[in-house]
Design an enzyme around this catalytic site. Structure first.
Site, PDB file in Angstrom:
ATOM      1  N   THR A 103       4.035  -2.445   7.202  1.00 37.70           N
ATOM      2  CA  THR A 103       3.790  -1.593   8.362  1.00 37.70           C
ATOM      3  C   THR A 103       2.319  -1.626   8.730  1.00 37.70           C
ATOM      4  O   THR A 103       1.451  -1.377   7.881  1.00 37.70           O
ATOM      5  CB  THR A 103       4.212  -0.143   8.070  1.00 37.70           C
ATOM      6  OG1 THR A 103       5.589  -0.131   7.681  1.00 37.70           O
ATOM      7  CG2 THR A 103       4.033   0.728   9.303  1.00 37.70           C
ATOM      8  N   PRO A 110       0.808  -1.216   0.000  1.00 36.63           N
ATOM      9  CA  PRO A 110       0.000   0.000   0.000  1.00 36.63           C
ATOM     10  C   PRO A 110       0.849   1.278   0.000  1.00 36.63           C
ATOM     11  O   PRO A 110       0.714   2.142   0.866  1.00 36.63           O
ATOM     12  CB  PRO A 110      -0.825  -0.131   1.281  1.00 36.63           C
ATOM     13  CG  PRO A 110       0.057  -0.904   2.206  1.00 36.63           C
ATOM     14  CD  PRO A 110       0.856  -1.841   1.345  1.00 36.63           C
ATOM     15  N   ASN A 118       9.912   6.037 -18.082  1.00 31.69           N
ATOM     16  CA  ASN A 118      10.547   5.712 -16.804  1.00 31.69           C
ATOM     17  C   ASN A 118      12.068   5.771 -16.889  1.00 31.69           C
ATOM     18  O   ASN A 118      12.742   6.126 -15.915  1.00 31.69           O
ATOM     19  CB  ASN A 118      10.116   4.313 -16.360  1.00 31.69           C
ATOM     20  CG  ASN A 118       8.695   4.286 -15.834  1.00 31.69           C
ATOM     21  OD1 ASN A 118       8.189   5.276 -15.336  1.00 31.69           O
ATOM     22  ND2 ASN A 118       8.051   3.146 -15.973  1.00 31.69           N
ATOM     23  N   TRP A 164       3.072 -13.380   0.837  1.00 28.01           N
ATOM     24  CA  TRP A 164       1.724 -12.853   0.592  1.00 28.01           C
ATOM     25  C   TRP A 164       1.106 -13.519  -0.638  1.00 28.01           C
ATOM     26  O   TRP A 164      -0.066 -13.902  -0.626  1.00 28.01           O
ATOM     27  CB  TRP A 164       1.770 -11.342   0.385  1.00 28.01           C
ATOM     28  CG  TRP A 164       2.003 -10.542   1.618  1.00 28.01           C
ATOM     29  CD1 TRP A 164       3.092  -9.767   1.919  1.00 28.01           C
ATOM     30  CD2 TRP A 164       1.122 -10.418   2.730  1.00 28.01           C
ATOM     31  NE1 TRP A 164       2.948  -9.173   3.146  1.00 28.01           N
ATOM     32  CE2 TRP A 164       1.737  -9.556   3.669  1.00 28.01           C
ATOM     33  CE3 TRP A 164      -0.135 -10.945   3.031  1.00 28.01           C
ATOM     34  CZ2 TRP A 164       1.146  -9.222   4.879  1.00 28.01           C
ATOM     35  CZ3 TRP A 164      -0.735 -10.605   4.241  1.00 28.01           C
ATOM     36  CH2 TRP A 164      -0.094  -9.759   5.152  1.00 28.01           C
ATOM     37  N   LYS A 190       5.963   3.342 -22.046  1.00 24.49           N
ATOM     38  CA  LYS A 190       6.051   3.734 -20.633  1.00 24.49           C
ATOM     39  C   LYS A 190       7.452   3.496 -20.098  1.00 24.49           C
ATOM     40  O   LYS A 190       7.970   4.280 -19.287  1.00 24.49           O
ATOM     41  CB  LYS A 190       5.024   2.953 -19.811  1.00 24.49           C
ATOM     42  CG  LYS A 190       5.032   3.292 -18.307  1.00 24.49           C
ATOM     43  CD  LYS A 190       4.680   4.740 -18.047  1.00 24.49           C
ATOM     44  CE  LYS A 190       4.791   5.116 -16.573  1.00 24.49           C
ATOM     45  NZ  LYS A 190       3.792   4.411 -15.747  1.00 24.49           N
ATOM     46  N   ASN A 218       6.884  -1.092 -12.784  1.00 27.19           N
ATOM     47  CA  ASN A 218       7.514  -0.542 -13.972  1.00 27.19           C
ATOM     48  C   ASN A 218       8.216  -1.641 -14.771  1.00 27.19           C
ATOM     49  O   ASN A 218       8.469  -2.739 -14.276  1.00 27.19           O
ATOM     50  CB  ASN A 218       8.534   0.528 -13.579  1.00 27.19           C
ATOM     51  CG  ASN A 218       7.874   1.736 -12.949  1.00 27.19           C
ATOM     52  OD1 ASN A 218       6.881   2.236 -13.463  1.00 27.19           O
ATOM     53  ND2 ASN A 218       8.416   2.201 -11.839  1.00 27.19           N
ATOM     54  N   PRO A 231      17.198   1.330  -2.238  1.00 23.67           N
ATOM     55  CA  PRO A 231      17.644   0.779  -3.520  1.00 23.67           C
ATOM     56  C   PRO A 231      16.788   1.303  -4.663  1.00 23.67           C
ATOM     57  O   PRO A 231      15.581   1.515  -4.502  1.00 23.67           O
ATOM     58  CB  PRO A 231      17.462  -0.738  -3.336  1.00 23.67           C
ATOM     59  CG  PRO A 231      17.499  -0.948  -1.862  1.00 23.67           C
ATOM     60  CD  PRO A 231      16.873   0.270  -1.251  1.00 23.67           C
ATOM     61  N   LEU A 232      17.408   1.510  -5.799  1.00 18.60           N
ATOM     62  CA  LEU A 232      16.712   2.070  -6.964  1.00 18.60           C
ATOM     63  C   LEU A 232      16.306   0.962  -7.936  1.00 18.60           C
ATOM     64  O   LEU A 232      17.014  -0.045  -8.080  1.00 18.60           O
ATOM     65  CB  LEU A 232      17.607   3.069  -7.693  1.00 18.60           C
ATOM     66  CG  LEU A 232      18.224   4.187  -6.858  1.00 18.60           C
ATOM     67  CD1 LEU A 232      19.073   5.098  -7.747  1.00 18.60           C
ATOM     68  CD2 LEU A 232      17.142   4.994  -6.142  1.00 18.60           C
TER      69      LEU A 232
END
Length: 298
Positions: free
Chosen positions: A38, A14, A184, A87, A180, A103, A259-260
Site C-alpha cells: 500500500t 511495513p 507463539n 522485492w 519463542k 515467527n 489467513p492465519l
C-alpha cells in the site's frame, strides 16, 4: 556510528514489526527504503505518548529499485513470502543480508526458495507491536531481537547499533527460537477464543495452557533445544502478567478474516512430534481447529 557509515537498509512489509524497525532506525537518522503493498507517504510509530514519524514513501513496485542494499529486513508474514519474492529479487545481491522477522523455526527453509541471492538470517522478535485503527503502530514494550552469532548477524547488529532496539547474538539460537515458538503456539488459543491476554487468568485456561506447553517442550527438546522444566510456567506467567487487552498478531488476523500463521506456529509442533514419535493429544486438536479457522471451508 554516523548515518553516512551505516549499511544501506530496506524494510519489506511495513506492518507492526516492520514499522517498529523502520521507526527505531529513523529515530537515529537512518532512513530505510520502505517496501509494501500500500502506497503511503509516511508511517507512525507510537511509544507511550511519544510519536515517531517515519518519512516515506512506501514503495509498491519492485521496479522502482535500481540497486541492491546491504541489509533487508523481511517483515512480511509467512503467508506472504511468495508475494515478497519480487522485492527480494530487486533488493538483494550476493552479499546482502536478509534478516527474517517472522515467527517459527523454519525461516530458512521457507524463505530460501524465494530468495536465491543473499545471506538469509533468522531472528527472534521479542517486542510486542500492534497496528492501530488509525494506521499507526503501537509499541508496547522494549524492542529486542535475538540472532544467531554469525558474520551476517553482525551486519544487522551494526545497522541497529545506537538505536533503542537491543540486539543479542546468541550462541544457542535454536533454544531461543523454540522458546519463542512455544509462546507463539499458545497465542493460537487466543485466535480460537477471540480473547486477549486476560483469558489466561482463568484457572481452566491456565491448566490447558500448561498442558499444551508441556507437549511443545517435549518436541523442542527432541529438536535439540536446551529448555528447562520452568519454561512452561514462565510463558504462562508472562501472559498472565500482560495487560488484559494485550492482543497478538494471529488474533488480529483472525478478527480481520485473514489467513492465519497456524502452520508455522502450531502445525510445526505436530509435524515434528510425529518425526520423533511424541504424543501430542492437545496439539492434535488445536491444529485442525486453527487450520479450519484460517482456511475453511465454511
Amino acid at each position: 556510528m554516523n548515518p553516512e557509515s551505516s549499511p544501506s537498509v530496506a524494510v519489506v512489509g511495513p506492518g507492526a514489526i516492520g514499522t517498529t524497525i523502520a521507526g527505531v532506525l529513523h529515530e537515529v537518522g537512518r532512513a530505510p527504503v520502505l517496501c509494501g503493498r500500500t502506497s503511503r507517504d509516511h508511517l507512525t510509530l507510537r511509544d507511550g505518548d511519544r510519536l515517531i514519524p517515519i518519512r516515506g514513501p512506501v514503495r509498491t513496485d519492485p521496479r522502482q529499485i535500481d540497486h541492491p542494499v546491504d541489509l533487508v529486513f523481511l517483515a512480511v508474514k509467512s503467508t506472504q513470502i511468495e508475494a515478497a519474492a519480487a522485492w527480494l529479487a530487486a533488493l538483494t545481491g550476493p552479499e546482502t543480508v536478509v534478516c527474517v522477522l517472522q515467527n517459527g523455526v523454519e525461516q530458512l527453509e521457507r524463505v530460501a526458495p524465494h530468495c536465491p541471492r543473499g545471506r538469509i538470517t533468522p531472528a527472534v522478535v521479542w517486542f510486542p507491536a500492534q497496528a492501530q485503527s488509525d494506521g499507526s503502530v503501537r509499541l508496547r514494550g522494549d524492542a529486542r531481537l535475538s540472532l544467531p552469532d554469525t558474520p551476517a548477524s553482525r551486519v544487522i547488529a551494526e545497522a541497529l547499533q545506537g538505536t533503542r532496539c537491543v540486539v543479542e547474538l546468541a550462541a544457542d539460537f535454536k533454544s531461543l527460537a523454540w522458546r519463542k515458538l512455544m509462546q507463539n503456539a499458545v497465542a493460537g488459543l487466543m485466535a480460537l477464543t477471540h480473547r486477549r491476554s486476560g483469558m489466561f487468568t482463568r484457572s481452566d485456561i491456565a491448566v490447558l495452557t500448561l498442558a499444551y506447553l508441556q507437549e511443545c517442550l517435549a518436541v523442542a527438546r527432541a529438536e535439540g533445544a536446551q529448555l528447562g522444566d520452568e519454561v512452561p510456567h514462565a510463558i504462562l506467567d508472562k501472559f498472565q502478567a500482560s495487560p488484559a487487552d494485550m492482543g497478538t498478531s494471529i488474533l488480529t488476523d483472525r478478527e480481520a478474516g485473514r489467513p492465519l500463521e497456524w502452520d508455522i506456529r502450531n502445525g510445526v509442533v505436530s509435524r515434528r512430534s510425529r518425526t520423533h514419535g511424541i504424543r501430542t493429544p492437545i496439539s492434535d486438536v488445536l491444529v485442525p481447529l486453527l487450520a479450519a479457522a484460517s482456511d475453511g471451508p465454511g
